[in-house]
Design a protein around this motif. Structure first.
Motif, PDB file in Angstrom:
ATOM      1  N   ASN A  83      19.427  42.961  86.874  1.00 11.06           N
ATOM      2  CA  ASN A  83      18.387  42.456  87.973  1.00 11.06           C
ATOM      3  C   ASN A  83      17.389  43.544  88.144  1.00 11.06           C
ATOM      4  N   TYR A  84      16.944  43.717  86.754  1.00 14.07           N
ATOM      5  CA  TYR A  84      15.475  44.887  86.654  1.00 14.07           C
ATOM      6  C   TYR A  84      14.379  44.155  87.141  1.00 14.07           C
ATOM      7  N   TYR A  85      13.410  45.036  87.652  1.00 14.02           N
ATOM      8  CA  TYR A  85      12.087  45.295  88.242  1.00 14.02           C
ATOM      9  C   TYR A  85      10.933  44.869  87.445  1.00 14.02           C
ATOM     10  N   ALA A  86      11.203  45.804  86.275  1.00 18.39           N
ATOM     11  CA  ALA A  86      10.524  45.956  84.858  1.00 18.39           C
ATOM     12  C   ALA A  86      11.250  46.811  84.041  1.00 18.39           C
ATOM     13  N   ILE A  87      11.317  46.389  82.681  1.00 16.43           N
ATOM     14  CA  ILE A  87      12.157  47.031  81.427  1.00 16.43           C
ATOM     15  C   ILE A  87      10.487  47.627  80.496  1.00 16.43           C
ATOM     16  N   ALA A  88      10.704  48.580  79.885  1.00 11.20           N
ATOM     17  CA  ALA A  88      10.107  49.182  79.231  1.00 11.20           C
ATOM     18  C   ALA A  88      10.582  49.706  77.924  1.00 11.20           C
ATOM     19  N   TRP A  89       9.291  49.803  77.039  1.00  6.12           N
ATOM     20  CA  TRP A  89       9.698  50.581  76.299  1.00  6.12           C
ATOM     21  C   TRP A  89       8.505  52.215  75.720  1.00  6.12           C
ATOM     22  N   PHE A  90       9.402  53.099  75.691  1.00  7.39           N
ATOM     23  CA  PHE A  90       8.946  54.199  75.197  1.00  7.39           C
ATOM     24  C   PHE A  90       8.381  54.773  73.892  1.00  7.39           C
ATOM     25  N   ARG A  91       8.150  55.698  74.050  1.00  6.10           N
ATOM     26  CA  ARG A  91       8.617  56.346  72.256  1.00  6.10           C
ATOM     27  C   ARG A  91       7.850  58.067  72.432  1.00  6.10           C
ATOM     28  N   GLN A  92       8.931  58.657  71.621  1.00  6.83           N
ATOM     29  CA  GLN A  92       8.865  60.445  71.800  1.00  6.83           C
ATOM     30  C   GLN A  92       8.821  60.843  69.706  1.00  6.83           C
ATOM     31  N   ALA A  93       7.339  61.103  70.000  1.00 10.17           N
ATOM     32  CA  ALA A  93       6.969  61.720  68.558  1.00 10.17           C
ATOM     33  C   ALA A  93       7.821  63.384  68.711  1.00 10.17           C
ATOM     34  N   PRO A  94       8.080  63.801  67.100  1.00 12.12           N
ATOM     35  CA  PRO A  94       8.535  65.386  67.100  1.00 12.12           C
ATOM     36  C   PRO A  94       6.902  66.160  68.164  1.00 12.12           C
ATOM     37  N   GLY A  95       7.542  66.846  69.090  1.00  7.76           N
ATOM     38  CA  GLY A  95       6.471  67.565  69.348  1.00  7.76           C
ATOM     39  C   GLY A  95       5.429  67.682  70.133  1.00  7.76           C
TER      40      GLY A  95
ATOM     41  N   PHE B  37       1.105  45.231  69.638  1.00  8.01           N
ATOM     42  CA  PHE B  37       2.629  44.821  69.996  1.00  8.01           C
ATOM     43  C   PHE B  37       2.676  44.078  70.737  1.00  8.01           C
ATOM     44  N   ALA B  38       4.218  43.322  71.012  1.00  5.60           N
ATOM     45  CA  ALA B  38       3.990  42.168  71.728  1.00  5.60           C
ATOM     46  C   ALA B  38       5.226  42.796  72.310  1.00  5.60           C
ATOM     47  N   ILE B  39       5.866  42.361  74.035  1.00  2.00           N
ATOM     48  CA  ILE B  39       6.702  42.886  73.881  1.00  2.00           C
ATOM     49  C   ILE B  39       7.433  41.335  75.103  1.00  2.00           C
ATOM     50  N   SER B  40       8.712  40.901  74.759  1.00  2.00           N
ATOM     51  CA  SER B  40       8.553  40.040  75.510  1.00  2.00           C
ATOM     52  C   SER B  40      10.659  39.614  75.380  1.00  2.00           C
ATOM     53  N   ARG B  41      10.620  38.689  75.941  1.00  2.00           N
ATOM     54  CA  ARG B  41      12.138  38.896  76.759  1.00  2.00           C
ATOM     55  C   ARG B  41      12.603  37.262  76.240  1.00  2.00           C
ATOM     56  N   ASP B  42      13.907  37.649  76.186  1.00  2.00           N
ATOM     57  CA  ASP B  42      15.024  35.973  75.803  1.00  2.00           C
ATOM     58  C   ASP B  42      15.873  35.955  76.959  1.00  2.00           C
ATOM     59  N   ASP B  43      15.891  35.179  77.883  1.00  2.00           N
ATOM     60  CA  ASP B  43      16.956  35.699  79.441  1.00  2.00           C
ATOM     61  C   ASP B  43      18.388  35.097  78.656  1.00  2.00           C
ATOM     62  N   ALA B  44      18.452  34.265  78.003  1.00  4.27           N
ATOM     63  CA  ALA B  44      20.016  33.464  77.034  1.00  4.27           C
ATOM     64  C   ALA B  44      20.594  34.857  76.809  1.00  4.27           C
ATOM     65  N   SER B  45      19.850  35.954  76.199  1.00  4.33           N
ATOM     66  CA  SER B  45      20.674  36.728  75.014  1.00  4.33           C
ATOM     67  C   SER B  45      20.661  38.139  76.341  1.00  4.33           C
ATOM     68  N   ASN B  46      19.722  37.783  77.598  1.00  3.29           N
ATOM     69  CA  ASN B  46      19.830  39.339  78.438  1.00  3.29           C
ATOM     70  C   ASN B  46      19.181  40.321  77.268  1.00  3.29           C
ATOM     71  N   THR B  47      18.234  39.840  76.600  1.00  2.16           N
ATOM     72  CA  THR B  47      17.325  40.997  75.295  1.00  2.16           C
ATOM     73  C   THR B  47      15.574  40.759  75.728  1.00  2.16           C
ATOM     74  N   VAL B  48      15.573  42.084  75.616  1.00  2.03           N
ATOM     75  CA  VAL B  48      14.421  42.551  75.212  1.00  2.03           C
ATOM     76  C   VAL B  48      13.566  42.932  74.187  1.00  2.03           C
ATOM     77  N   HIS B  49      12.045  42.127  73.639  1.00  3.86           N
ATOM     78  CA  HIS B  49      12.219  42.663  72.321  1.00  3.86           C
ATOM     79  C   HIS B  49      10.259  42.940  72.101  1.00  3.86           C
ATOM     80  N   LEU B  50      10.467  44.026  71.117  1.00  3.76           N
ATOM     81  CA  LEU B  50       9.232  44.693  71.276  1.00  3.76           C
ATOM     82  C   LEU B  50       9.104  44.177  69.564  1.00  3.76           C
ATOM     83  N   GLN B  51       7.378  43.263  69.217  1.00  3.13           N
ATOM     84  CA  GLN B  51       7.440  43.122  68.079  1.00  3.13           C
ATOM     85  C   GLN B  51       5.658  43.848  68.031  1.00  3.13           C
ATOM     86  N   MET B  52       6.234  44.514  66.954  1.00  4.43           N
ATOM     87  CA  MET B  52       5.503  45.871  66.200  1.00  4.43           C
ATOM     88  C   MET B  52       4.937  45.266  64.781  1.00  4.43           C
ATOM     89  N   ASN B  53       3.116  45.162  64.802  1.00  7.44           N
ATOM     90  CA  ASN B  53       2.799  44.769  63.718  1.00  7.44           C
ATOM     91  C   ASN B  53       1.498  45.981  63.464  1.00  7.44           C
TER      92      ASN B  53
END
Length: 122
Positions: free
Chosen positions: A29-41, A67-83
């Motif tokens: 039961n999260y309030y928010a779920i996010a994607w972060f990234r960290q590049a070298p340096g 980019f597009a973030i979406s969720r699939d509650d059936a599998s409790n998974t969040v996706h990040l589509q990166m084009n």
């Protein structure tokens, strides 16, 4: 306790696409779920965030329209589509979640995955 596991990273050429997935343990039961990234340096930066209550989302300016973030509650998974990927998208991508609102879009995320590497070649 929330456990997050990322998958889907890899290496592609500029202009290509990847889809990252974040699998959350049990019924989270999260309030928010996010994607972060960290590049070298570089500091870690927020990329996309999804709010569970209404499925609204926000994106970093650098990825809007690509980019597009979406969720699939059936599998409790969040996706990040990166084009239209660019070499500057190269980074380790992390999934993170927070259980309560804090007033900070990219702050106060308590739960983190271990990350998945994304490498974009020119």
């Amino acid at each position: 306790q929330v456990q997050l596991t990322e998958s889907g990273g890899g290496s592609v050429q500029a202009g290509g696409s990847l889809r990252l997935s974040c699998s959350a343990s049990a019924t989270t039961n999260y309030y928010a779920i996010a994607w972060f990234r960290q590049a070298p340096g570089k500091e870690r930066e927020g990329v996309a965030v999804l709010y569970r209550s209404n499925s609204s989302s926000r994106y970093a300016d650098s990825v809007k329209g690509r980019f597009a973030i979406s969720r699939d509650d059936a599998s409790n998974t969040v996706h990040l589509q990166m084009n239209s990927l660019k070499p500057e998208d190269t980074a380790v991508y992390y999934c993170a979640a927070k259980p309560h609102p804090t007033g900070k879009t990219w702050g106060d995320f308590h739960y983190w995955g271990r990350g998945t590497q994304v490498t974009i070649s020119s």
